[in-house]
Motif scaffolding. Structure first.
Motif, PDB file in Angstrom:
ATOM      1  N   ARG A   1      34.193  24.209  42.128  1.00  0.00           N
ATOM      2  CA  ARG A   1      34.904  22.336  41.614  1.00  0.00           C
ATOM      3  C   ARG A   1      32.844  22.097  42.112  1.00  0.00           C
ATOM      4  O   ARG A   1      33.068  21.335  41.721  1.00  0.00           O
ATOM      5  CB  ARG A   1      35.698  22.307  42.659  1.00  0.00           C
ATOM      6  N   GLN A   2      31.867  22.578  42.269  1.00  0.00           N
ATOM      7  CA  GLN A   2      31.180  21.922  42.978  1.00  0.00           C
ATOM      8  C   GLN A   2      30.209  21.763  42.169  1.00  0.00           C
ATOM      9  O   GLN A   2      29.405  21.456  42.239  1.00  0.00           O
ATOM     10  CB  GLN A   2      30.618  22.492  44.252  1.00  0.00           C
ATOM     11  N   VAL A   3      30.157  22.919  40.700  1.00  0.00           N
ATOM     12  CA  VAL A   3      29.174  22.925  40.011  1.00  0.00           C
ATOM     13  C   VAL A   3      29.086  21.445  38.992  1.00  0.00           C
ATOM     14  O   VAL A   3      30.130  21.062  39.084  1.00  0.00           O
ATOM     15  CB  VAL A   3      29.678  24.037  38.899  1.00  0.00           C
ATOM     16  N   PRO A   4      28.011  20.951  38.888  1.00  0.00           N
ATOM     17  CA  PRO A   4      27.662  19.371  38.315  1.00  0.00           C
ATOM     18  C   PRO A   4      28.171  19.490  36.610  1.00  0.00           C
ATOM     19  O   PRO A   4      28.335  20.508  35.775  1.00  0.00           O
ATOM     20  CB  PRO A   4      26.518  19.388  38.507  1.00  0.00           C
ATOM     21  N   GLY A   5      29.234  18.480  36.734  1.00  0.00           N
ATOM     22  CA  GLY A   5      30.139  18.997  35.251  1.00  0.00           C
ATOM     23  C   GLY A   5      31.585  19.222  35.333  1.00  0.00           C
ATOM     24  O   GLY A   5      32.109  18.793  34.426  1.00  0.00           O
ATOM     25  N   VAL A   6      32.354  19.502  36.317  1.00  0.00           N
ATOM     26  CA  VAL A   6      33.176  20.178  36.615  1.00  0.00           C
ATOM     27  C   VAL A   6      34.000  18.989  37.008  1.00  0.00           C
ATOM     28  O   VAL A   6      34.304  18.217  37.113  1.00  0.00           O
ATOM     29  CB  VAL A   6      33.533  21.553  37.400  1.00  0.00           C
ATOM     30  N   VAL A   7      35.372  18.975  35.998  1.00  0.00           N
ATOM     31  CA  VAL A   7      36.210  18.278  35.617  1.00  0.00           C
ATOM     32  C   VAL A   7      37.738  18.722  36.483  1.00  0.00           C
ATOM     33  O   VAL A   7      37.946  18.533  36.988  1.00  0.00           O
ATOM     34  CB  VAL A   7      36.253  18.190  34.106  1.00  0.00           C
ATOM     35  N   ASP A   8      37.707  19.777  36.301  1.00  0.00           N
ATOM     36  CA  ASP A   8      38.778  20.417  36.677  1.00  0.00           C
ATOM     37  C   ASP A   8      38.736  22.662  37.017  1.00  0.00           C
ATOM     38  O   ASP A   8      38.163  22.332  36.156  1.00  0.00           O
ATOM     39  CB  ASP A   8      40.067  20.486  36.618  1.00  0.00           C
ATOM     40  N   VAL A   9      39.195  22.908  37.537  1.00  0.00           N
ATOM     41  CA  VAL A   9      39.120  24.448  38.191  1.00  0.00           C
ATOM     42  C   VAL A   9      40.566  24.358  38.065  1.00  0.00           C
ATOM     43  O   VAL A   9      41.469  24.739  39.083  1.00  0.00           O
ATOM     44  CB  VAL A   9      38.681  24.560  38.703  1.00  0.00           C
ATOM     45  N   ALA A  10      41.138  25.628  36.827  1.00  0.00           N
ATOM     46  CA  ALA A  10      42.108  25.809  36.981  1.00  0.00           C
ATOM     47  C   ALA A  10      42.553  27.697  37.415  1.00  0.00           C
ATOM     48  O   ALA A  10      41.113  28.817  36.833  1.00  0.00           O
ATOM     49  CB  ALA A  10      42.995  26.533  35.410  1.00  0.00           C
ATOM     50  N   ASP A  11      42.864  27.639  38.738  1.00  0.00           N
ATOM     51  CA  ASP A  11      42.573  28.740  39.388  1.00  0.00           C
ATOM     52  C   ASP A  11      43.399  30.296  39.080  1.00  0.00           C
ATOM     53  O   ASP A  11      44.448  30.201  39.746  1.00  0.00           O
ATOM     54  CB  ASP A  11      42.233  28.658  41.248  1.00  0.00           C
ATOM     55  N   GLY A  12      43.533  30.838  38.461  1.00  0.00           N
ATOM     56  CA  GLY A  12      43.863  31.952  38.050  1.00  0.00           C
ATOM     57  C   GLY A  12      44.075  33.330  38.479  1.00  0.00           C
ATOM     58  O   GLY A  12      44.517  34.592  38.493  1.00  0.00           O
ATOM     59  N   LEU A  13      42.963  32.991  39.715  1.00  0.00           N
ATOM     60  CA  LEU A  13      42.330  34.656  40.537  1.00  0.00           C
ATOM     61  C   LEU A  13      43.233  35.158  41.090  1.00  0.00           C
ATOM     62  O   LEU A  13      45.011  34.288  42.001  1.00  0.00           O
ATOM     63  CB  LEU A  13      40.921  34.645  41.042  1.00  0.00           C
ATOM     64  N   THR A  14      43.035  36.258  41.268  1.00  0.00           N
ATOM     65  CA  THR A  14      44.846  37.430  42.592  1.00  0.00           C
ATOM     66  C   THR A  14      43.250  38.137  43.067  1.00  0.00           C
ATOM     67  O   THR A  14      42.913  38.333  43.219  1.00  0.00           O
ATOM     68  CB  THR A  14      46.174  38.082  41.940  1.00  0.00           C
ATOM     69  N   TYR A  15      44.679  39.117  44.405  1.00  0.00           N
ATOM     70  CA  TYR A  15      43.203  39.330  44.980  1.00  0.00           C
ATOM     71  C   TYR A  15      43.956  40.520  45.396  1.00  0.00           C
ATOM     72  O   TYR A  15      45.679  40.762  45.484  1.00  0.00           O
ATOM     73  CB  TYR A  15      42.757  38.790  46.300  1.00  0.00           C
ATOM     74  N   ASP A  16      43.325  41.176  46.575  1.00  0.00           N
ATOM     75  CA  ASP A  16      44.104  42.795  46.824  1.00  0.00           C
ATOM     76  C   ASP A  16      44.633  42.577  48.714  1.00  0.00           C
ATOM     77  O   ASP A  16      45.401  42.880  48.962  1.00  0.00           O
ATOM     78  CB  ASP A  16      43.333  43.541  47.122  1.00  0.00           C
ATOM     79  N   VAL A  17      43.611  42.146  48.848  1.00  0.00           N
ATOM     80  CA  VAL A  17      44.175  41.639  50.744  1.00  0.00           C
ATOM     81  C   VAL A  17      43.592  40.447  51.175  1.00  0.00           C
ATOM     82  O   VAL A  17      43.221  39.680  50.760  1.00  0.00           O
ATOM     83  CB  VAL A  17      42.811  42.213  51.560  1.00  0.00           C
ATOM     84  N   ASP A  18      45.263  40.035  52.059  1.00  0.00           N
ATOM     85  CA  ASP A  18      44.881  38.654  52.426  1.00  0.00           C
ATOM     86  C   ASP A  18      44.441  38.549  53.505  1.00  0.00           C
ATOM     87  O   ASP A  18      44.837  38.976  54.691  1.00  0.00           O
ATOM     88  CB  ASP A  18      46.780  38.177  52.658  1.00  0.00           C
ATOM     89  N   ASP A  19      42.750  37.931  53.288  1.00  0.00           N
ATOM     90  CA  ASP A  19      42.561  38.195  55.106  1.00  0.00           C
ATOM     91  C   ASP A  19      42.091  37.097  55.705  1.00  0.00           C
ATOM     92  O   ASP A  19      41.754  37.342  56.648  1.00  0.00           O
ATOM     93  CB  ASP A  19      40.459  39.019  54.591  1.00  0.00           C
ATOM     94  N   SER A  20      43.188  36.308  55.763  1.00  0.00           N
ATOM     95  CA  SER A  20      43.197  35.128  56.482  1.00  0.00           C
ATOM     96  C   SER A  20      44.651  35.141  57.279  1.00  0.00           C
ATOM     97  O   SER A  20      45.115  33.892  57.879  1.00  0.00           O
ATOM     98  CB  SER A  20      43.608  34.266  55.611  1.00  0.00           C
ATOM     99  N   MET A  21      45.156  36.392  57.392  1.00  0.00           N
ATOM    100  CA  MET A  21      46.349  36.663  58.470  1.00  0.00           C
ATOM    101  C   MET A  21      45.893  37.032  59.611  1.00  0.00           C
ATOM    102  O   MET A  21      44.071  37.215  59.612  1.00  0.00           O
ATOM    103  CB  MET A  21      47.052  37.742  57.753  1.00  0.00           C
ATOM    104  N   ILE A  22      46.239  36.964  61.290  1.00  0.00           N
ATOM    105  CA  ILE A  22      46.063  36.413  61.411  1.00  0.00           C
ATOM    106  C   ILE A  22      45.559  38.473  62.283  1.00  0.00           C
ATOM    107  O   ILE A  22      45.833  39.709  62.112  1.00  0.00           O
ATOM    108  CB  ILE A  22      46.704  36.104  63.060  1.00  0.00           C
ATOM    109  N   VAL A  23      44.149  38.575  63.563  1.00  0.00           N
ATOM    110  CA  VAL A  23      44.052  40.046  63.398  1.00  0.00           C
ATOM    111  C   VAL A  23      45.494  40.746  64.501  1.00  0.00           C
ATOM    112  O   VAL A  23      45.646  39.545  65.034  1.00  0.00           O
ATOM    113  CB  VAL A  23      43.048  39.596  65.306  1.00  0.00           C
ATOM    114  N   GLY A  24      45.511  42.049  63.324  1.00  0.00           N
ATOM    115  CA  GLY A  24      46.064  42.829  64.526  1.00  0.00           C
ATOM    116  C   GLY A  24      47.357  43.038  62.826  1.00  0.00           C
ATOM    117  O   GLY A  24      48.912  43.874  63.733  1.00  0.00           O
TER     118      GLY A  24
END
Length: 231
Positions: free
Chosen positions: A198-221
């Motif tokens: 989104r910070q790249v000069p000239g970008v109007v919007d980002v259609a985010d279709g990415l997926t991931y294997d591990v949710d590393d936003s979870m709490i420790v443990g």
């Protein structure tokens, strides 16, 4: 990733006047140069004000009006003073908001919006006028081609976010809209890719279709994910 700066889009051949420049000369300059405002500078090229078409129109508006009101507010008094102006110094708006050439286009746009102005004189580190940037100039960033935008995402955003130039992320760009597809290991990497894109000069919007294997936003443990950087 290189962000576009004010000196990428500003007008360098800027016409300026001094405080003692006659009113009529200022009008002639605006019309002949097809600009809507001119900075007012000292003999050392330091900006002390700016004269816009709106400033000059007070004299036109006041022509043929009735006698001045006996009680007027501060704003009205300022308008009357500009209507009686003979020089650029009499009619200019001061102080004026300025920017450095190194300021990012995004930061300049925010400053322009906050100050509610349509243009910003550009000064060097010594305070000397080196250009002017308008709202139209800031929009030039969106003249970048889709291929240039895609190249920035592929060559700069993905390696920075993933730590490697190789990935399964597919990038498409159309009319300034970046579409991201693919799968990465961590949720934080997917979010960082979208944020940086989104910070790249000239970008109007980002259609985010990415997926991931591990949710590393979870709490420790947590059994559902591992915090980024924790083995």
């Amino acid at each position: 990733m290189r962000l576009w700066r004010v000196d990428d889009v500003m007008t360098r051949d800027v016409v300026a006047v001094q405080t003692d420049t006659p009113y009529r000369t200022v009008v002639d300059l605006l019309i002949s140069r097809r600009v809507s405002a001119v900075p007012v500078v000292t003999r050392f090229q330091r900006v002390v004000g700016i004269v816009s078409e709106a400033d000059l129109l007070h004299k036109v508006e006041a022509a043929g009006t009735d006698q001045p009101r006996l009680v007027v507010g501060r704003r009205r008094r300022a308008e009357q003073a500009k209507a009686a102006a003979r020089t650029a110094g009499d009619v200019m708006t001061s102080p004026v908001v300025t920017v450095l050439p190194s300021l990012s286009v995004a930061a300049a746009a925010r400053r322009m919006h906050h100050a509610q102005v349509k243009r910003l004189p550009v000064e060097d580190e010594l305070g000397r006028l080196v250009g002017i940037v308008t709202r139209g100039d800031l929009l030039k960033v969106h003249l970048r081609t889709d291929e240039d935008i895609r190249r920035d995402v592929v060559d700069e955003v993905l390696p920075h976010a993933l730590g490697t130039p190789d990935s399964t992320v597919r990038v498409e760009t159309r009319d300034g809209v970046v579409t991201l597809r693919g799968r990465v290991h961590f949720r934080s990497a997917a979010e960082r890719i979208a944020t940086l894109a989104r910070q790249v000069p000239g970008v109007v919007d980002v259609a985010d279709g990415l997926t991931y294997d591990v949710d590393d936003s979870m709490i420790v443990g947590s059994d559902l994910g591992t915090p980024f950087g924790v083995a």
